[in-house]
Scaffold this motif. Structure first.
Motif, PDB file in Angstrom:
ATOM      1  N   PHE A 104       0.830  -1.211   0.000  1.00 44.62           N
ATOM      2  CA  PHE A 104       0.000   0.000   0.000  1.00 44.62           C
ATOM      3  C   PHE A 104       0.862   1.257   0.000  1.00 44.62           C
ATOM      4  CE2 PHE A 104      -3.399  -2.833   1.596  1.00 44.62           C
ATOM      5  CZ  PHE A 104      -4.324  -2.533   0.609  1.00 44.62           C
ATOM      6  N   SER A 120      -5.350  10.009  -5.797  1.00 44.40           N
ATOM      7  CA  SER A 120      -5.807   9.425  -7.043  1.00 44.40           C
ATOM      8  C   SER A 120      -4.671   8.541  -7.550  1.00 44.40           C
ATOM      9  CB  SER A 120      -6.142  10.549  -8.023  1.00 44.40           C
ATOM     10  OG  SER A 120      -5.598  10.300  -9.276  1.00 44.40           O
ATOM     11  N   TYR A 121      -4.951   7.248  -7.704  1.00 47.67           N
ATOM     12  CA  TYR A 121      -3.880   6.309  -8.009  1.00 47.67           C
ATOM     13  C   TYR A 121      -3.379   6.493  -9.432  1.00 47.67           C
ATOM     14  CZ  TYR A 121      -5.370   4.296  -3.676  1.00 47.67           C
ATOM     15  OH  TYR A 121      -5.692   4.135  -2.371  1.00 47.67           O
TER      16      TYR A 121
ATOM     17  N   ARG B   6      -2.457  21.413  -9.968  1.00 50.37           N
ATOM     18  CA  ARG B   6      -3.130  20.155 -10.216  1.00 50.37           C
ATOM     19  C   ARG B   6      -4.628  20.390 -10.448  1.00 50.37           C
ATOM     20  NH1 ARG B   6      -0.565  16.970  -6.195  1.00 50.37           N
ATOM     21  NH2 ARG B   6       1.026  16.588  -7.717  1.00 50.37           N
ATOM     22  N   LEU B  10      -9.308  15.959 -10.894  1.00 48.08           N
ATOM     23  CA  LEU B  10      -8.583  14.700 -10.727  1.00 48.08           C
ATOM     24  C   LEU B  10      -9.348  13.744  -9.832  1.00 48.08           C
ATOM     25  CD1 LEU B  10      -4.782  15.321 -10.321  1.00 48.08           C
ATOM     26  CD2 LEU B  10      -5.948  13.739 -11.851  1.00 48.08           C
ATOM     27  N   LYS B  11     -10.016  14.332  -8.875  1.00 41.53           N
ATOM     28  CA  LYS B  11     -10.737  13.512  -7.927  1.00 41.53           C
ATOM     29  C   LYS B  11     -11.813  12.689  -8.636  1.00 41.53           C
ATOM     30  CE  LYS B  11     -12.479  13.615  -3.323  1.00 41.53           C
ATOM     31  NZ  LYS B  11     -12.468  14.331  -2.087  1.00 41.53           N
ATOM     32  N   ALA B  14     -10.240   9.830 -10.438  1.00 42.12           N
ATOM     33  CA  ALA B  14      -9.610   8.815  -9.603  1.00 42.12           C
ATOM     34  C   ALA B  14     -10.409   7.527  -9.645  1.00 42.12           C
ATOM     35  CB  ALA B  14      -9.523   9.308  -8.173  1.00 42.12           C
ATOM     36  N   PRO B  15      -9.711   6.407  -9.838  1.00 41.97           N
ATOM     37  CA  PRO B  15     -10.436   5.142  -9.852  1.00 41.97           C
ATOM     38  C   PRO B  15     -11.118   4.927  -8.519  1.00 41.97           C
ATOM     39  CG  PRO B  15      -8.057   4.785  -9.867  1.00 41.97           C
ATOM     40  CD  PRO B  15      -8.285   6.242 -10.023  1.00 41.97           C
ATOM     41  N   TRP B  17     -12.283   2.076  -7.342  1.00 44.34           N
ATOM     42  CA  TRP B  17     -12.292   0.717  -6.823  1.00 44.34           C
ATOM     43  C   TRP B  17     -11.659   0.640  -5.442  1.00 44.34           C
ATOM     44  CZ3 TRP B  17      -7.595  -1.713  -5.815  1.00 44.34           C
ATOM     45  CH2 TRP B  17      -6.475  -1.092  -6.358  1.00 44.34           C
ATOM     46  N   LEU B  18     -10.854   1.627  -5.141  1.00 47.42           N
ATOM     47  CA  LEU B  18     -10.194   1.581  -3.847  1.00 47.42           C
ATOM     48  C   LEU B  18      -9.919   2.990  -3.383  1.00 47.42           C
ATOM     49  CD1 LEU B  18      -8.680   0.023  -1.593  1.00 47.42           C
ATOM     50  CD2 LEU B  18      -6.668   0.074  -3.049  1.00 47.42           C
ATOM     51  N   THR B  19     -10.699   3.490  -2.449  1.00 48.81           N
ATOM     52  CA  THR B  19     -10.385   4.797  -1.880  1.00 48.81           C
ATOM     53  C   THR B  19      -9.330   4.586  -0.823  1.00 48.81           C
ATOM     54  OG1 THR B  19     -11.945   4.671  -0.071  1.00 48.81           O
ATOM     55  CG2 THR B  19     -12.802   5.468  -2.176  1.00 48.81           C
ATOM     56  N   ARG B  20      -8.674   5.675  -0.460  1.00 47.04           N
ATOM     57  CA  ARG B  20      -7.616   5.562   0.537  1.00 47.04           C
ATOM     58  C   ARG B  20      -8.180   5.012   1.856  1.00 47.04           C
ATOM     59  NH1 ARG B  20      -6.338   7.669   4.666  1.00 47.04           N
ATOM     60  NH2 ARG B  20      -7.911   9.278   4.437  1.00 47.04           N
ATOM     61  N   ARG B  21      -9.408   5.436   2.146  1.00 42.27           N
ATOM     62  CA  ARG B  21     -10.012   4.958   3.389  1.00 42.27           C
ATOM     63  C   ARG B  21     -10.188   3.447   3.375  1.00 42.27           C
ATOM     64  NH1 ARG B  21     -12.434   8.060   6.943  1.00 42.27           N
ATOM     65  NH2 ARG B  21     -14.025   6.511   7.353  1.00 42.27           N
ATOM     66  N   GLN B  22     -10.700   2.960   2.228  1.00 43.70           N
ATOM     67  CA  GLN B  22     -10.909   1.517   2.149  1.00 43.70           C
ATOM     68  C   GLN B  22      -9.582   0.789   2.249  1.00 43.70           C
ATOM     69  OE1 GLN B  22     -13.046   1.629  -1.482  1.00 43.70           O
ATOM     70  NE2 GLN B  22     -14.913   0.832  -0.534  1.00 43.70           N
ATOM     71  N   ALA B  23      -8.609   1.351   1.562  1.00 39.15           N
ATOM     72  CA  ALA B  23      -7.294   0.733   1.559  1.00 39.15           C
ATOM     73  C   ALA B  23      -6.794   0.619   2.989  1.00 39.15           C
ATOM     74  CB  ALA B  23      -6.336   1.564   0.726  1.00 39.15           C
ATOM     75  N   LEU B  24      -6.973   1.694   3.747  1.00 33.55           N
ATOM     76  CA  LEU B  24      -6.462   1.665   5.103  1.00 33.55           C
ATOM     77  C   LEU B  24      -7.294   0.770   5.999  1.00 33.55           C
ATOM     78  CD1 LEU B  24      -5.297   5.289   5.587  1.00 33.55           C
ATOM     79  CD2 LEU B  24      -3.942   3.210   5.530  1.00 33.55           C
TER      80      LEU B  24
END
Lengths: 360, 395
Positions: A104, A120-121, B6, B10-11, B14-15, B17-24
């Motif tokens: 991650f 944003s990845y 920027r 962009l937001k 942003a894909p 499928w995985l927000t930072r929150r979910q990732a964490l």
């Protein structure tokens, strides 16, 4: 597992290294699959308990992967019958709490921050560009200086003590003395560090004694300075150094020194040529054991530096915990990890060499 | 973060499928935060599906009026910012056991809330941070039927810019940020923020404390330079950064928990909040030390701190009851006596310590207050400040 076995059966002529590579690739692919699985747990909307249950049910997947990996590697050595299951728990643990977070971290490091913690990845190198800016390089070098001086001081303070403890301390007292080294280590790290707030304060006797001796002009003025942080670092990590060094010194055959003296060596050259070389692995281990965490030190500068002394750990911590800039923090963390890996490689090289030279 | 140009969209790109929150929530350090997320799980997924929008989409109250009160209350507060006697009284009268966690800046609080898993039932953000919490869906809409004492809130504070109508927040107290010093160390009597920054360079040996956080430090520095504390002009923020960097060598500590050290006499010169400094002034006066708090004629920060229930609160009923207690004049008077800030509750004046009501450092002259400026927070302004603050801290 079945895929892996089918794969190996279809390629009986593969070399050992070829199999290892295949195993490693399989492992990586498996981790990616597992990571994807993990990310989906949260979005299934199962609620907490089922999510956690699923998390732990999926652990054996990692264990399985680890087994496949290890078998690919070890099968040809004729040692393939190790009870690999023993490695299962630690493998699952490190996968969940080290490899996955690292994945991650890498994902974040190349992402683009869009403010307030969201990213944003993608493949954005600007985080690394920002992290290589002068002030962060300075912060890294400052940390390196703190860690290097800290390690050196730890060696200077700790080695003679370990030496005395192993060679001259009365046998009856050894356990007690060793306990005295370890007991502070059982005390909460935060309490040990915070206690220096009292030790360095102007109202403590240390400050008055030093003033009475004429060493300071009234005020100790050491709290919330680099010096305070440096002292705190050495104090906190000293036991981590003394113990491995003591362990090697304890195994020393002191008759070797007698032999050396009999053969005409002076005390110093006997120490240099025998003791030091025989205990080098312990010395290097101990030094690295304190150097690495010193590089990541975060709490001590916060407490004893008064929020003013900023080490690289504090910069990384702040980008996560205050500024919610996960992308930048990850990039900086990866760069620091990369730099530290150099030291670890150096350690592995040095310790293997010294072990090979003299045996253990 | 480090690229001001920027694009905002962009937001959108942003894909999802995985927000930072979910990732964490689900990744490694995170297996742990899954544990901690506990009951917060369902409410956080509500937020995510909203894509950062407001959590309040229905007219149904967030908490049923007749729900039973829980047995615990986890309160995240600034350090030493509520009378412990009120915690005790709350437990005694209503049951829930109160646990208090401390923090030192709004930045830190927002980061904790945004990362999830903190489980706070009550937090105390400053006005601009309340706005950010609402915008990010991090605040729970209040069920006013659970807060009958809301009628005691002074009218001015029902019409705040950041939360008109008290949909999500109730004002706790308010104050001013400025410099303070010991008169036995600082011989001059500076009247502006800028003079104070300049004097830091003169008194090299003075023990100087600054507050934590990028928003806080830049608010004072921007005001000192005569700019708005809400400036989003990179040039102005750069000038503020230069000002801060020029005094960094004379700053000894950067810590928002400065009352104990100030009371011990260990801070000679610093930036602080008026009520905290008033407590220091009182304590030092007993030792015949004089401490002065600057109330400049030019703008400086005026702030309002608020009680807010985070969206993921596990004990929302207890949290509502706590806010209700804080709006009770007797309890509110105890708060004022303890933390030395005016509490915007009708009826407090008659019950609180007369010395506090009469103290001009605490109850600041209205004409001066009118000149002072309140912070607003935008992602762009925040990014500019954060980067500059990191430079200040790392210097």
């Amino acid at each position: 597992m079945t895929t892996a076995e089918a794969h190996s059966a279809s390629a009986p002529a593969a070399t050992a290294s070829g199999r290892r590579v295949a195993g490693a690739l399989l492992g990586v692919a498996g981790v990616v699959v597992a990571a994807a699985l993990y990310t989906q747990i949260g979005s299934l909307g199962l609620g907490l308990a089922p999510s956690v249950a699923l998390l732990f049910v999926s652990m054996p997947l990692f264990v399985g992967l680890g087994l496949v990996l290890a078998r690919r590697g070890g099968a040809d050595g004729g040692r393939g019958r190790y009870p690999l299951t023993l490695a299962g728990p630690s493998l699952a643990f490190y996968t969940a709490f080290f490899i996955l977070p690292l994945a991650f971290l890498i994902l974040f490091a190349f992402a683009t921050p869009v403010g307030f913690g969201e990213v944003s990845y993608g493949f954005d190198l600007s985080n690394f560009d920002a992290a290589l800016d002068g002030i962060y390089v300075d912060a890294f070098l400052r940390t390196l200086r703190f860690a290097a001086i800290g390690t050196l001081l730890t060696v200077i303070v700790g080695y003679p003590f370990a030496y005395w403890l192993a060679r001259y301390a009365p046998a009856k007292r050894k356990t007690l003395l060793l306990a005295l080294v370890i007991v502070p280590f059982w005390t909460s790290f935060l309490i040990r560090t915070s206690s220096f707030l009292i030790v360095f304060s102007d109202s403590f006797f240390l400050s008055r004694w030093l003033a009475d001796l004429g060493l300071t002009d009234g005020r100790l003025d050491i709290l919330y300075t680099n010096t305070a942080v440096q002292i705190g670092i050495v104090y906190n990590y000293l036991p981590l150094f003394v113990l491995p060094v003591y362990a090697t010194l304890e195994r020393m055959d002191w008759r070797l020194l007698d032999a050396a003296t009999d053969l005409g060596a002076t005390g110093w050259s006997a120490f240099r040529q025998i003791t030091l070389r025989l205990t080098a692995p312990g010395l290097i281990t101990g030094a690295l054991l304190v150097f690495i965490p010193m590089m990541g030190e975060y709490i001590i500068p916060l407490v004893l530096g008064g929020g003013r002394v900023d080490l690289i750990g504090n910069v990384i911590g702040r980008s996560f915990l205050e500024q919610q800039d996960y992308a930048f923090g990850s990039a900086l963390a990866l760069l620091v990890m990369g730099a530290l890996s150099v030291f670890i490689a150096l350690y592995l090289y040095l310790s293997t060499r010294s072990e090979q030279e003299f045996g253990a | 973060m480090h690229d001001e140009n920027r694009p905002d969209d962009l937001k959108v790109l942003a894909p999802r499928w995985l927000t930072r929150r979910q990732a964490l929530y689900t990744g490694g350090a995170s297996a742990l935060s899954l544990w901690l997320a506990a009951c917060g799980g369902s409410s956080s997924s509500d937020k995510d599906s909203g894509g950062g929008g407001s959590a309040a989409t229905t007219d149904k109250p967030s908490v049923p009026t007749d729900a039973p009160i829980e047995s615990e209350l986890l309160l995240a507060n600034w350090v030493d910012y509520s009378d412990p006697a009120n915690y005790k009284a709350f437990t005694k009268d209503l049951g829930p056991k109160v646990t208090v966690d401390g923090y030192g800046s709004n930045d830190e609080l927002l980061a904790k809330l945004n990362a999830g898993g903190s489980n706070f039932d009550i937090v105390v953000p400053t006005g601009y941070a309340v706005k950010t919490m609402i915008d990010k869906g991090l605040a729970l809409k209040l069920n006013k039927e659970l807060i009958p004492n809301l009628k005691n809130l002074q009218e001015k504070f029902t019409k705040t810019e950041y939360d008109p109508g008290n949909e999500y927040s109730v004002a706790k107290d308010y104050g001013v940020t400025s410099f303070f010093w010991r008169t036995d160390v600082v011989k001059e009597s500076p009247t502006t923020l800028m003079e104070c920054y300049e004097l830091l360079k003169k008194y090299k040996d003075a023990r100087v404390n600054f507050l934590e956080g990028s928003t806080q430090n830049f608010a004072v520095a921007l005001n000192a330079l005569g700019f708005s504390l809400n400036s989003e002009d990179p040039g102005e923020i750069d000038k503020a950064k230069e000002l801060l960097l020029s005094v960094k060598p004379y700053v000894d500590t950067i810590n928002s928990t400065f009352i104990p050290r100030g009371q011990k006499g260990d801070i000679d010169f610093g930036i602080g909040w008026n009520g905290d400094v008033a407590r220091i002034i009182t304590t030092r006066a007993e030792k015949d030390d004089e401490v002065v708090f600057l109330l400049p004629d030019e703008p400086t920060e005026f702030w309002v701190d608020n009680w807010v229930i985070p969206a993921g609160a596990r004990n929302p009923v207890a949290a509502h009851k706590w806010i209700n207690l804080m709006l009770d004049p007797a309890a509110a008077a105890k708060e004022t006596d303890y933390h030395a800030y005016p509490v915007p509750v009708t009826g407090v004046e008659g019950l609180a310590d007369k010395a506090i009501i009469a103290n001009p450092v605490i109850y600041v002259d209205e004409a001066k207050l009118a000149k002072y400026e309140t912070q607003l927070q935008t992602p762009k302004g925040q990014q500019l400040r954060d980067r500059a603050y990191t430079e200040f801290k790392a210097a």
